[in-house]
Design an enzyme around this catalytic site. Structure first.
Site, PDB file in Angstrom:
ATOM      1  N   GLU A  61      37.613  35.386  32.852  1.00 48.74           N
ATOM      2  CA  GLU A  61      36.870  36.605  33.742  1.00 48.74           C
ATOM      3  C   GLU A  61      37.471  37.824  32.891  1.00 48.74           C
ATOM      4  OE1 GLU A  61      38.949  35.862  37.467  1.00 48.74           O
ATOM      5  OE2 GLU A  61      36.974  34.879  38.158  1.00 48.74           O
ATOM      6  N   HIS A  98      35.016  46.548  44.781  1.00 43.25           N
ATOM      7  CA  HIS A  98      34.113  45.762  44.151  1.00 43.25           C
ATOM      8  C   HIS A  98      32.870  46.669  44.128  1.00 43.25           C
ATOM      9  CE1 HIS A  98      31.645  42.255  42.937  1.00 43.25           C
ATOM     10  NE2 HIS A  98      32.490  41.584  42.875  1.00 43.25           N
ATOM     11  N   ARG A 127      34.378  46.478  35.746  1.00 44.22           N
ATOM     12  CA  ARG A 127      34.160  46.688  37.341  1.00 44.22           C
ATOM     13  C   ARG A 127      34.387  48.014  38.167  1.00 44.22           C
ATOM     14  NH1 ARG A 127      37.652  42.734  41.083  1.00 44.22           N
ATOM     15  NH2 ARG A 127      36.233  41.135  40.404  1.00 44.22           N
ATOM     16  N   HIS A 165      37.926  46.115  48.008  1.00 46.74           N
ATOM     17  CA  HIS A 165      38.209  44.568  47.676  1.00 46.74           C
ATOM     18  C   HIS A 165      39.777  44.195  47.548  1.00 46.74           C
ATOM     19  CE1 HIS A 165      36.855  40.922  45.996  1.00 46.74           C
ATOM     20  NE2 HIS A 165      37.650  41.021  44.955  1.00 46.74           N
ATOM     21  N   ARG A 175      44.432  45.684  39.406  1.00 49.33           N
ATOM     22  CA  ARG A 175      44.419  44.074  39.421  1.00 49.33           C
ATOM     23  C   ARG A 175      43.705  43.532  38.374  1.00 49.33           C
ATOM     24  NH1 ARG A 175      42.265  39.450  42.738  1.00 49.33           N
ATOM     25  NH2 ARG A 175      40.511  41.036  42.721  1.00 49.33           N
TER      26      ARG A 175
HETATM   27  C1  LIG Z   1      35.750  37.945  48.520  1.00 51.93           C
HETATM   28  C2  LIG Z   1      37.202  37.943  47.815  1.00 51.93           C
HETATM   29  C3  LIG Z   1      37.407  37.068  46.783  1.00 51.93           C
HETATM   30  C4  LIG Z   1      38.441  37.016  46.051  1.00 51.93           C
HETATM   31  N1  LIG Z   1      38.618  36.424  44.923  1.00 51.93           N
HETATM   32  C5  LIG Z   1      39.771  36.136  44.224  1.00 51.93           C
HETATM   33  C6  LIG Z   1      40.011  35.085  43.174  1.00 51.93           C
HETATM   34  O1  LIG Z   1      38.860  34.618  42.677  1.00 51.93           O
HETATM   35  N2  LIG Z   1      41.181  35.255  42.566  1.00 51.93           N
HETATM   36  C7  LIG Z   1      42.134  35.750  43.049  1.00 51.93           C
HETATM   37  O2  LIG Z   1      43.607  35.595  42.537  1.00 51.93           O
HETATM   38  N3  LIG Z   1      42.146  36.523  44.181  1.00 51.93           N
HETATM   39  C8  LIG Z   1      40.922  36.925  44.741  1.00 51.93           C
HETATM   40  N4  LIG Z   1      40.933  37.643  45.732  1.00 51.93           N
HETATM   41  C9  LIG Z   1      41.895  38.328  46.465  1.00 51.93           C
HETATM   42  C10 LIG Z   1      42.720  37.115  47.069  1.00 51.93           C
HETATM   43  O3  LIG Z   1      41.843  36.510  47.745  1.00 51.93           O
HETATM   44  C11 LIG Z   1      43.843  37.905  48.030  1.00 51.93           C
HETATM   45  O4  LIG Z   1      44.513  38.720  47.476  1.00 51.93           O
HETATM   46  C12 LIG Z   1      44.885  36.743  48.479  1.00 51.93           C
HETATM   47  O5  LIG Z   1      44.219  35.618  48.945  1.00 51.93           O
HETATM   48  C13 LIG Z   1      45.709  37.310  49.663  1.00 51.93           C
HETATM   49  O6  LIG Z   1      46.316  36.244  50.299  1.00 51.93           O
HETATM   50  P1  LIG Z   1      47.464  36.524  51.371  1.00 51.93           P
HETATM   51  O7  LIG Z   1      47.997  35.333  51.593  1.00 51.93           O
HETATM   52  O8  LIG Z   1      48.288  37.798  50.884  1.00 51.93           O
HETATM   53  O9  LIG Z   1      46.594  37.168  52.643  1.00 51.93           O
HETATM   54  P2  LIG Z   1      45.426  36.580  53.250  1.00 51.93           P
HETATM   55  O10 LIG Z   1      44.789  35.432  52.846  1.00 51.93           O
HETATM   56  O11 LIG Z   1      44.339  37.452  53.747  1.00 51.93           O
HETATM   57  O12 LIG Z   1      45.967  35.899  54.668  1.00 51.93           O
HETATM   58  C14 LIG Z   1      46.335  37.093  55.442  1.00 51.93           C
HETATM   59  C15 LIG Z   1      46.428  36.354  56.979  1.00 51.93           C
HETATM   60  O13 LIG Z   1      47.342  37.135  57.887  1.00 51.93           O
HETATM   61  C16 LIG Z   1      46.784  37.168  59.200  1.00 51.93           C
HETATM   62  N5  LIG Z   1      47.227  38.325  59.772  1.00 51.93           N
HETATM   63  C17 LIG Z   1      47.078  39.715  59.469  1.00 51.93           C
HETATM   64  N6  LIG Z   1      47.672  40.676  60.277  1.00 51.93           N
HETATM   65  C18 LIG Z   1      48.311  39.952  61.164  1.00 51.93           C
HETATM   66  C19 LIG Z   1      49.022  40.202  62.241  1.00 51.93           C
HETATM   67  N7  LIG Z   1      49.609  41.370  62.762  1.00 51.93           N
HETATM   68  N8  LIG Z   1      49.331  38.987  63.088  1.00 51.93           N
HETATM   69  C20 LIG Z   1      49.173  37.808  62.714  1.00 51.93           C
HETATM   70  N9  LIG Z   1      48.438  37.263  61.647  1.00 51.93           N
HETATM   71  C21 LIG Z   1      47.971  38.501  60.998  1.00 51.93           C
HETATM   72  C22 LIG Z   1      45.257  37.370  58.713  1.00 51.93           C
HETATM   73  O14 LIG Z   1      44.487  36.892  59.837  1.00 51.93           O
HETATM   74  C23 LIG Z   1      45.188  36.349  57.449  1.00 51.93           C
HETATM   75  O15 LIG Z   1      44.807  34.859  57.985  1.00 51.93           O
HETATM   76  C24 LIG Z   1      39.492  37.706  46.372  1.00 51.93           C
HETATM   77  C25 LIG Z   1      39.476  38.620  47.555  1.00 51.93           C
HETATM   78  C26 LIG Z   1      38.373  38.554  48.416  1.00 51.93           C
HETATM   79  C27 LIG Z   1      38.187  39.516  49.598  1.00 51.93           C
END
Ligand SMILES: Cc1cc2nc3c(=O)[nH]c(=O)nc-3n(C[C@H](O)[C@H](O)[C@H](O)COP(=O)(O)OP(=O)(O)OC[C@H]3O[C@@H](n4cnc5c(N)ncnc54)[C@H](O)[C@@H]3O)c2cc1C
Length: 537
Positions: free
Chosen positions: A115, A231, A283, A344, A379
């Site tokens: 990428e 994005h 990007r 994003h 990032r």
């Molecule tokens: C469309 C898209 C594509 C992406 N593609 C990539 C990729 O290919 N590779 C890569 O490395 N990164 C990618 N990213 C970024 C990556 O997906 C995220 O940064 C990462 O998944 C975040 O993970 P996390 O566990 O920190 O949070 P999340 O996966 O967002 O999980 C957070 C959780 O916390 C919960 N939550 C929030 N607030 C509260 C609250 N107050 N009480 C209870 N629950 C709560 C939410 O409901 C959610 O389920 C992408 C992001 C997007 C949006």
């Protein structure tokens, strides 16, 4: 009897699931999510997870690429820590049963993609739905583990502090159900990013910055919030919430053009005017150029035209995008796709060290919510899933190294002084006003005047929202709005504090990049809260 757990983890994305699975053989874990498991950003990740496993790759090369993308602001020791654990993170996922796309021609046995910003192929993926597949695999393990209690559709409201230590969390059944005080030996924030603070975002509805606002109110430092990654192309349609049009579409020849509302210039390709690489520019440059044209001409969107690529090619290479657009009445083989740039990824967050400690004892953070210093000012693609796994494991290891602190009884939530709201419409209006204000004045291109305008408006909204919060029974919408307005203020304050352009922060008033890169750290304010009320941490 009051619920009590060794560890409460807020969020069931990749960071939360990793932390829970690493802890659960030795600790009783509560995993709380305001949505259903699998509805966070992790589930949406398409590209994959970066790790330097291939024979032509090295930890040093991955570190170099990450530092280059971060525009001088990455913390090198955090970067070394995360990339250095990349191989182990991928192996751990494979051990859990994650079936990365294989390739018999590669001695590793896996197919790796490359990428933007990566100097070689190092992205492990599962077709184009990596995040979903990982979440399914880990989600099953979490649901069947006897030491993990999963509490879905419950929103964490605020952290409970006693003598400066985090001892639990208030949690409300969504949307406006009863509120419990849950006691915990340790609390882990794994609740994702803050994309919903902008009008257009690729993030899920859950991304309301709760994991930044809660620790900030509790006394933690927050860093680098001005660095929001946009994005370039998100589908623009009133009913299509946050559907990403992959960058591969431009890679395969998609052209960015002005829409009919541009008058005499309708149909004009505008990217060549901005960058010699045109649609294939990085990007952030494409996003900035689209933003420039939209603001200059008063457009709601621009067009991404792929009609010249032919129906067979489009259906073969972009089946999901073709089908999804058709659901909204857009036949991409015959007409251009309306697109806007969209928030994003949140590079900043709650400050942590490499064991995930925040400034408040007993409180840890992992994943997008944290500012570990890994992403710096921008990032590198596919580094965030890596950070989720490495930090989830690091936090778990740190908690396991110490015996569980005594779990103390916590104050119940006190709602005695509030009443039911009779004007919920105010919440919806404020949500809209806040997100528009951030989009218009704190977006991809900034000026000091716009930021100051935003600060004034956000200040007024914040006052109104806090008054509302103090007077009425809370609901998910109100709680999220309260968090969003705090996060918006943190982004604006951070952007105003940076007197240069660097990485994702671009100011027309400060276009130069300073020789010395410094993080922006916002210290917690001293809160003046009524001490008697459990509503205030
Ligand atoms: C469309 C898209 C594509 C992406 N593609 C990539 C990729 O290919 N590779 C890569 O490395 N990164 C990618 N990213 C970024 C990556 O997906 C995220 O940064 C990462 O998944 C975040 O993970 P996390 O566990 O920190 O949070 P999340 O996966 O967002 O999980 C957070 C959780 O916390 C919960 N939550 C929030 N607030 C509260 C609250 N107050 N009480 C209870 N629950 C709560 C939410 O409901 C959610 O389920 C992408 C992001 C997007 C949006």
């Amino acid at each position: 009897m009051q619920a009590a757990y060794d560890v409460v983890i807020i969020g069931t994305g990749l960071a939360g699931l990793t932390t829970a699975l690493r802890l659960a053989d030795e600790r009783r874990v509560l995993l709380v999510d305001k949505q259903l498991l699998g509805e966070g950003a992790s589930d949406r990740a398409q590209g994959g997870i970066a790790a330097p496993l291939d024979s032509g790759d090295s930890v040093e090369a991955h570190i170099r690429d990450t530092l280059a993308a971060g525009a001088g602001l990455c913390d090198e020791s955090a970067t070394r820590f995360i990339v250095g654990h990349g191989v182990q993170a991928v192996h751990w996922l494979i051990e859990q049963g994650v079936a990365f796309t294989s390739d018999s021609t590669n001695p590793l046995g896996f197919h790796l993609t490359r990428e933007g910003g990566h100097s070689c192929r190092r992205i492990f993926h599962i077709a184009d739905s990596t995040g979903h597949a990982i979440q399914q695999t880990l989600g099953y393990k979490v649901r069947t583990h006897p030491n993990i209690t999963l509490l879905e559709r419950h929103m964490a409201i605020d952290l409970i502090l006693q003598n400066g230590r985090c001892v639990g969390v208030y949690v409300q059944a969504v949307q406006s159900g009863p509120i419990s005080a849950i006691a915990a030996g340790n609390v882990v924030l794994a609740n994702g990013g803050a994309g919903k603070v902008y009008l257009y975002t690729t993030n899920p509805d859950s991304a309301t910055g709760d994991g930044v606002a809660m620790p900030w109110r509790a006394g933690c430092r927050i860093a680098n919030m001005e660095f929001i990654q946009f994005h370039p192309t998100c589908l623009y349609h009133p009913y299509a919430k946050s559907f990403l049009i992959s960058e591969a579409v431009r890679g395969e020849g998609g052209l960015l053009k002005l829409p009919p509302s541009a008058g005499a210039d309708a149909g004009l390709r505008f990217m060549p005017e901005h960058d010699s690489r045109a649609e294939l520019a990085p990007r952030d440059i494409v996003a900035r150029s689209i933003d420039f044209e939209m603001k200059r001409r008063g457009l709601d969107f621009v067009h991404l035209d792929v009609t010249h690529l032919g129906a067979d090619f489009l259906h073969e290479h972009f089946p999901t995008i073709s089908a999804r657009c058709l659901e909204f009445g857009i036949d991409i083989t015959r007409e251009p796709i309306p697109v806007v740039p969209a928030a994003h990824y949140t590079c900043g967050g709650v400050v942590t060290d490499t064991a995930g400690h925040t400034d408040v004892p007993g409180l840890y953070a992992a994943g997008e919510v944290a500012c570990t210093g890994f992403h710096g000012a921008n990032r590198l693609a596919s580094n965030s899933l890596l950070e989720c796994v490495v930090f989830g494991q690091a936090v778990a290891a740190e908690i396991l190294e110490h015996s569980t602190p005594p779990i103390v009884p916590v104050r119940p939530w006190d709602d005695s002084r509030v009443r039911d709201s009779d004007e919920d419409v105010v919440i919806a209006h404020n949500w809209d006003e806040l997100r528009r204000c951030m989009w218009n004045y704190v977006g991809i291109v900034r000026t000091t005047k716009w930021l100051e305008r935003a600060r004034r408006r956000i200040g007024m909204l914040r006052e109104e929202i806090n008054e509302y919060y103090a007077s009425f029974h809370v609901t998910r919408d109100l709680l999220e709005l309260r968090n969003l307005v705090d996060v918006a203020a943190l982004i604006v304050d951070s952007a105003l504090a940076r007197h240069e352009s660097r990485g994702l922060h671009y100011s027309l008033d400060w276009p130069q990049t300073l020789a010395k890169a410094m993080p922006t750290i916002i210290e917690p304010r001293t809160t003046q809260r009524p001490a008697s009320s459990s509503r205030w941490p």
